[in-house]
Every structure is written in C-alpha cells, then in structure tokens.
Write an enzyme that holds these catalytic residues in place. Structure first.
Site, PDB file in Angstrom:
ATOM      1  N   ASN A   7       0.876  -1.173   0.000  1.00  0.00           N
ATOM      2  CA  ASN A   7       0.000   0.000   0.000  1.00  0.00           C
ATOM      3  C   ASN A   7       0.910   1.219   0.000  1.00  0.00           C
ATOM      4  O   ASN A   7       1.479   1.584   1.022  1.00  0.00           O
ATOM      5  CB  ASN A   7      -0.880  -0.036   1.249  1.00  0.00           C
ATOM      6  N   ARG A  91      -2.418  -2.064  -3.606  1.00  0.00           N
ATOM      7  CA  ARG A  91      -3.642  -1.295  -3.398  1.00  0.00           C
ATOM      8  C   ARG A  91      -3.592  -0.080  -4.323  1.00  0.00           C
ATOM      9  O   ARG A  91      -2.596   0.648  -4.349  1.00  0.00           O
ATOM     10  CB  ARG A  91      -3.709  -0.823  -1.957  1.00  0.00           C
ATOM     11  N   HIS A 180     -12.680   2.953  -0.053  1.00  0.00           N
ATOM     12  CA  HIS A 180     -12.705   1.909   0.984  1.00  0.00           C
ATOM     13  C   HIS A 180     -13.422   0.652   0.472  1.00  0.00           C
ATOM     14  O   HIS A 180     -13.902  -0.156   1.264  1.00  0.00           O
ATOM     15  CB  HIS A 180     -13.461   2.361   2.252  1.00  0.00           C
ATOM     16  N   ARG A 241     -11.478  15.540   7.566  1.00  0.00           N
ATOM     17  CA  ARG A 241     -12.258  15.959   6.398  1.00  0.00           C
ATOM     18  C   ARG A 241     -13.662  16.380   6.803  1.00  0.00           C
ATOM     19  O   ARG A 241     -14.271  15.767   7.678  1.00  0.00           O
ATOM     20  CB  ARG A 241     -12.362  14.821   5.371  1.00  0.00           C
ATOM     21  N   GLU A 386      -8.045  -5.172   5.072  1.00  0.00           N
ATOM     22  CA  GLU A 386      -7.901  -4.842   3.656  1.00  0.00           C
ATOM     23  C   GLU A 386      -6.737  -5.599   3.021  1.00  0.00           C
ATOM     24  O   GLU A 386      -6.806  -6.005   1.866  1.00  0.00           O
ATOM     25  CB  GLU A 386      -7.728  -3.328   3.488  1.00  0.00           C
TER      26      GLU A 386
END
Ligand code: ADP
Length: 399
Positions: A7, A91, A180, A241, A386
């Site tokens: 990743n 990823r 996601h 965010r 993940e």
C-alpha cells in the site's frame, strides 16, 4: 503461495507478507519519510518483535529494496529468497469506471490506471510509483492491482450521478465513485459468513469509521450506494475531512479568508472534521472521546455531530434498500469505539427495532453481533482486513 501486499503513498509504504493458502500473516512493516530526511523502516515478523531502522530511502525503489532486504535477511527474515514470493498485490486508490474488479498489472492496465490520475492526483501517481519500483526489482513476479473504487462500480446511475449538467459526466467523468471498497466488500461478506446467511439474500449497511470514514449500502451482494464521492471528501464528518457541506461555502470562505479554491479544499481535507469542530483538539477519536468524557464542549459537539451524520446515512441507506438486515461497524473507530456505536444506535436507530447488548458492545476486535437476540436488525462489529482481501484477490487472479 506467499503474497506481498503493498500500500504505497507519496512518502510511505505499508507492506504485509501473507500466506495465501493459510491466510496467515508472515510479516508486516512500514517505510516512512521516503524521499525526506530521516526515512525509516519498521518491520515485524509474525510472532517476533518489531524492529526499527533509520536508513536513507531516496525513492520508492530504495524503499522496496529495504522491504526485500528485511523479508530475506538471515537473522529476522521470513523467506530465503524472492522466489518464495509468488505475487505482489498493490492497493490502488482510483480505478475510475475502468475497473470493477482487480486486474493483473500489464502495460495496458498500467496505462489505464495512469488515465485515472487526475481523478486522484494525490494517490494514484504514488501507487504507480510503488508498482514501477516493484516491477524493477521483481521483474518476474506477477503483480495485481486491487482498486478502492472497484466494489462500488455496481451502483446504479441514480446513485452515482450528481445533479449537475450531464456534460460534466460525459466530458470529465464527474460522478460518485466511492472508496474503501476493499473494506466494504470484505466486511459485508464476512458478516454474512459469521451469521451463516447467504450474502446474496441480505441488505447490509457497512460503516467504515477510521480516520477516513464512509458508509455503504450492500444489497444482495452488490454495492448500491456509498457516501464518498468523486473524491474521499464527501459524506461523513471524518478525522480531518469535512464530509458533506453546502458547496457555496467554498466561494464564501475563499472571499472572506482571501484563499484560492485549492486552499479552501485543503482546509476541507486537512483541517476540518472532528479536528476542526473540536477547535483543533485532535483528529484522533481517542482524544475526542477523552474530551467528551471530561465535558469539553467542543469535543462533545464533535462526537455528537460525527455520530449524527453516521446515523443520517444509515437512515438514508435503509431507504435506498427499502430495509436493512445487518449493520456493520468496522475500522479504527468502528471496531474500538463502544461510545460511538451506542450514540448512533441508542439515539437514532430505535425505530429499526435495534437493541444493543451492552456487554457485547464493550468487546473489541471480534466478529460478533452486538445486539440482543430480539433485535429486529442485527448490528455487528467486524474487524476489517484490507490486506488480506488484497491478498485473496491477488491469489485468485494469479493462481
Ligand atoms: P486509517 O486507516 O483511516 O488511518 P484507522 O482505521 O486506523 O484509520 O482508524 C484510526 C482511528 O481509529 C483514530 O481516530 C483512532 O483514534 C481510532 N481508534 C483506534 N483505537 C481506538 C480505540 N481504542 N478507541 C477509540 N478509537 C480508536
């Protein structure tokens, strides 16, 4: 077969080596500050202790070289040579409309990924740099790209189109993509498995609540809506965010604060969310929770606004699917935050016949139902993984 999962961000690179047959983690680690002074690698073989080493890494090729060195070194390495790594799973953040599934990385696929760069200018170029560095050092090892957006490609147009002039979609592909996806897919499937029910028969809402946070609606095994949009900025209030705001606020703030649109967007991405709402207390939910318990007014507000927004999205997705069977909480806050789960379920979801089991809600890191047996909708905590999901997809394609 051992699969290396990578990743790669602009200055960091997370990795895990996973045995695809047993699904056991063999080793994991992180390279930080790549291309910046003070770069370091941390490495933990399964069952062993964590090692940290400061070492110069001028670029991602250097970082991958360090990863290979860590995995193969005589003392704490876990494989004898690169030949024991059967494939690499990368990823990739944005696959645009081109990728509804993972793909073997060949020249054609790589140029299709590069074409998505302007949809995710912070992420995709970094992902590609990581892929190219790996290809350089492991030219004979098959590589697979697993996209954050892929799982959401099943959304119908009514869910992914914005109320904008249609030509923006035609010309620039402006639409909802969602992120996601690897987590939403993994968690929804895992929930069905744990409950012993058929995935294709269920209406599932997944709340992935981490630093970045999103909700998705999964009906009969397919994603039908999700809260992040063209970029990960839309939807929930997150660590830093803003999530949904009135778009006119951007022009208003730009004028008042004499900022460019880029600067306002940067505030929305990096200085908003619970960090901004709490008056810069923290973006970390552990600190916000502590402030909440201590009666810090802004921390209370941040916590309440966060939970309220999640509850509103759950309500919206119950409507989108005309019902819900299972609601899953996952990622850092979703897995570890009994308070957030209680605030969401007890304050807003009583109408769904949800009854939290307090004892179960206080447990952590388990795939379990946290509602009582008489609850009409099952609420679960399902730890996401993940990396394992990326390893599975990679294995499926290269086997
Ligand atoms: P990301 O992968 O997006 O960085 P994570 O899924 O790791 O995010 O989640 C990070 C968030 O999870 C942080 O805000 C952190 O405070 C929160 N978190 C981690 N552990 C706990 C805990 N024990 N209680 C509450 N929140 C936690």
């Amino acid at each position: 077969m051992n699969i290396l999962v990578i990743n790669c961000g602009s200055s960091s690179l997370k990795f895990q080596l996973i045995n695809a047959e047993t699904e056991q983690l063999i080793a994991k680690g992180l390279c930080e500050r790549i291309g910046i002074e003070g770069s370091k690698i941390s490495y933990t073989p399964a069952g062993g202790s964590k090692e940290e080493k400061e070492t110069p890494m001028e670029n991602h090729t250097d970082a991958i070289r360090m990863v290979i060195e860590a995995l193969t070194n005589e003392k704490t390495g876990v494989v004898k040579s690169l030949e024991e790594i059967g494939a690499v799973g990368h990823r990739i953040v944005h696959g645009g409309e081109k990728f509804a599934e993972a793909a073997i990385l060949n020249e054609e696929v790589l140029s299709a990924i590069a074409e998505c760069n302007d949809l995710a200018p912070l992420h995709n170029p970094a992902n590609l740099i990581g892929i190219n560095a790996c290809r350089k050092l492991m030219p004979d090892t098959p590589m697979v790209g697993v996209f954050d957006t892929a799982f959401h490609q099943t959304m119908p147009a009514k869910a992914y189109m914005y109320g904008l002039p249609y030509e923006y979609y035609e010309k620039y592909k402006v639409r909802r993509y969602g992120f996601h996806g690897t987590s939403h897919s993994y968690v929804s499937k895992r929930a069905a498995e744990v409950l012993g029910k058929n995935y294709e028969d269920l209406k599932i809402i997944v709340c992935h609540l981490g630093n970045g946070a999103s909700v998705s609606a999964v009906k009969n095994g397919k994603c039908v809506d999700t809260s992040m949009g063209l970029t990960p900025l839309e939807g929930l209030i997150m660590g830093t965010r803003s999530g949904d705001i009135d778009p006119a606020i951007m022009e208003f703030i730009a004028h008042k604060e004499n900022k460019t649109i880029e600067e306002v967007i940067s505030v929305l991405n990096k200085k908003s969310g619970v960090l901004g709402l709490s008056g810069n207390l923290s973006s970390d939910f552990r600190d916000i929770e502590e402030g909440y318990h201590a009666g810090n007014e802004k921390a209370v507000l941040a916590m309440e606004a966060f939970a309220y927004r999640v509850a509103k999205y759950i309500g919206a997705y119950v409507a989108a699917m005309n019902g819900v069977d299972v609601i899953c909480f996952t990622a850092g806050v979703g897995e570890n935050g009994p308070l957030v789960r209680r605030m969401i379920c007890d304050n807003y979801l009583g109408y769904l016949g949800i009854n939290l089991d307090e004892e179960a809600n206080n447990r952590r890191g388990e795939d379990i139902s946290i509602t009582t047996p008489d609850s009409r909708v099952i609420v679960m905590t399902v730890p996401t993984n993940e990396e394992l999901a990326i390893a599975r997809e990679t294995y499926r394609l290269v086997r």
